[in-house]
Enzyme design. Structure first.
Site, PDB file in Angstrom:
ATOM      1  N   HIS A   1      47.008  56.022  27.204  1.00 23.84           N
ATOM      2  CA  HIS A   1      46.476  54.662  27.281  1.00 23.84           C
ATOM      3  C   HIS A   1      47.221  53.814  26.253  1.00 23.84           C
ATOM      4  O   HIS A   1      48.129  54.302  25.552  1.00 23.84           O
ATOM      5  CB  HIS A   1      44.964  54.644  27.051  1.00 23.84           C
ATOM      6  CG  HIS A   1      44.528  55.381  25.819  1.00 23.84           C
ATOM      7  ND1 HIS A   1      44.842  54.964  24.548  1.00 23.84           N
ATOM      8  CD2 HIS A   1      43.823  56.532  25.665  1.00 23.84           C
ATOM      9  CE1 HIS A   1      44.330  55.791  23.671  1.00 23.84           C
ATOM     10  NE2 HIS A   1      43.719  56.776  24.311  1.00 23.84           N
TER      11      HIS A   1
ATOM     12  N   HIS B   1      47.962  55.189  22.795  1.00 24.29           N
ATOM     13  CA  HIS B   1      49.124  56.086  22.684  1.00 24.29           C
ATOM     14  C   HIS B   1      50.423  55.284  22.696  1.00 24.29           C
ATOM     15  O   HIS B   1      51.354  55.576  21.945  1.00 24.29           O
ATOM     16  CB  HIS B   1      49.171  57.073  23.859  1.00 24.29           C
ATOM     17  CG  HIS B   1      48.019  58.032  23.919  1.00 24.29           C
ATOM     18  ND1 HIS B   1      47.066  57.983  24.905  1.00 24.29           N
ATOM     19  CD2 HIS B   1      47.696  59.066  23.119  1.00 24.29           C
ATOM     20  CE1 HIS B   1      46.190  58.953  24.706  1.00 24.29           C
ATOM     21  NE2 HIS B   1      46.536  59.632  23.635  1.00 24.29           N
TER      22      HIS B   1
ATOM     23  N   GLY C   1      46.663  58.262  15.535  1.00 23.52           N
ATOM     24  CA  GLY C   1      45.750  57.122  15.560  1.00 23.52           C
ATOM     25  C   GLY C   1      44.660  57.264  14.513  1.00 23.52           C
ATOM     26  O   GLY C   1      44.165  58.366  14.258  1.00 23.52           O
ATOM     27  N   GLN C   2      44.270  56.124  13.931  1.00 24.08           N
ATOM     28  CA  GLN C   2      43.195  56.144  12.937  1.00 24.08           C
ATOM     29  C   GLN C   2      41.827  56.337  13.580  1.00 24.08           C
ATOM     30  O   GLN C   2      40.841  56.559  12.892  1.00 24.08           O
ATOM     31  CB  GLN C   2      43.220  54.856  12.106  1.00 24.08           C
ATOM     32  CG  GLN C   2      44.412  54.822  11.151  1.00 24.08           C
ATOM     33  CD  GLN C   2      44.608  53.485  10.465  1.00 24.08           C
ATOM     34  OE1 GLN C   2      43.921  52.507  10.761  1.00 24.08           O
ATOM     35  NE2 GLN C   2      45.564  53.424   9.553  1.00 24.08           N
TER      36      GLN C   2
ATOM     37  N   SER D   1      40.254  55.486  24.439  1.00 24.40           N
ATOM     38  CA  SER D   1      40.209  56.948  24.370  1.00 24.40           C
ATOM     39  C   SER D   1      40.357  57.478  25.789  1.00 24.40           C
ATOM     40  O   SER D   1      39.825  56.877  26.739  1.00 24.40           O
ATOM     41  CB  SER D   1      38.856  57.388  23.805  1.00 24.40           C
ATOM     42  OG  SER D   1      38.633  58.758  24.078  1.00 24.40           O
TER      43      SER D   1
END
Ligand code: PAF
Length: 281
Positions: free
Chosen positions: A31, A34, A144-145, A182
């Site tokens: 998504h 990413h 990713g955070q 997500s």
């Protein structure tokens, strides 16, 4: 774009190129979050490797390994926007051949939050990421955070095992209503999707209390719980205010950087989200 299914093929491609490598490990079903990691890697390195591998060792026996969304064709189409990227798509057999018996266990920082609810999860993550790092040998790796504890675990592993890799944490990408992107959002029905921004609303409510001077950890947790309680489809797994570095739960007055995080079940999706407060004191 080059696709390598085996470790040998990836290593051959790696050897053909000189300069720096940025690495984006993923479990696919890509998504915009990413793609943001890939964009960063692409901007900061001479070459980019993206791995797509749904890692069985990071799923518990009752978790969604089999149901986890997979669509390699769609993923490759999305990555075709980056023509020079090398995509690594190993099989489970390639990554965990018969007789595999070496695991990486990052201790304290793996234990709370997600680690407490998903026993063995971070052992699986650290093991696969360590193996991918050895295969790809990047100078930088991008995470990713949104998976804040995963990022902390990987940073700790890299420090402890002296991987010569810079770990880059990339801010969470959100839909316009605040829902963190997500792959698991695909589990949500339209009604559940409409309810899901409640996680971000809860984080923002606590942030607003913090910004107006509130420093009591339990009051901030209570603020988040109250917002979540107003959404009937949301079932809270945990709500946390923790030290941003150690991830130990805060009690009493907070100071320094704190991680506000939560896991909430909505329908069959277990969603996580977080924000960090007090980064500048
Ligand atoms: O964040 C993920 O998608 C996974 O945990 C990772 C880092 C690719 C390891 O399997």
């Amino acid at each position: 774009m080059i696709v390598c299914e085996s470790i040998d093929a990836l290593r051959r491609e790696r050897k053909l190129r000189t300069g720096t490598f940025g690495f984006v490990p993923t479990m696919g079903y890509l998504h915009e979050g990413h793609l943001e990691l890939v964009r960063r890697a692409n901007a900061e390195n001479d070459h980019v490797v993206v791995s797509i591998f749904v890692n069985p060792t990071q799923f518990g026996p009752n978790e969604d390994f089999n149901a986890y969304p997979r669509d390699l064709e769609r993923d490759l189409a999305m990555l075709s926007a980056f023509p020079d990227v090398v995509v690594f798509t190993p099989s489970v057999q390639e990554m965990y051949p018969q007789g595999f018996q070496t695991y990486v266990n990052v201790e304290a920082v793996s234990q709370g939050l997600e680690g407490a609810r998903r026993p063995g999860h971070f052992r699986g993550v650290a093991t696969v990421v360590a193996k991918l790092f050895n295969i790809v040998q990047p100078q930088r790796a991008y995470f990713g955070q949104k998976d804040a504890q995963q990022l902390a675990v990987i940073r700790q592993m890299v420090r402890d095992l002296a991987f010569p890799i810079e770990i880059v944490g990339v801010p969470t990408v959100r839909a316009s209503d605040g829902l963190a992107l997500s792959s698991r959002n695909s589990y949500l029905t339209p009604e559940e999707r409409a309810a899901a921004p409640v996680l971000y609303r809860a984080l923002c409510a606590a942030q607003a209390r913090y910004e107006s001077g509130e420093r009591d950890a339990e009051t901030l947790r209570e603020t988040m719980r109250a917002v979540l309680a107003a959404e009937p489809l949301a079932h809270v797994d945990y709500v946390s205010v923790a030290d941003a570095e150690t991830l130990c739960e805060c009690e009493g007055a907070i100071s320094g950087a704190v991680l506000l995080s939560m896991a909430v079940r909505i329908g069959r999706a277990r969603l996580i989200d977080n924000i960090t407060l007090g980064i500048n004191g």
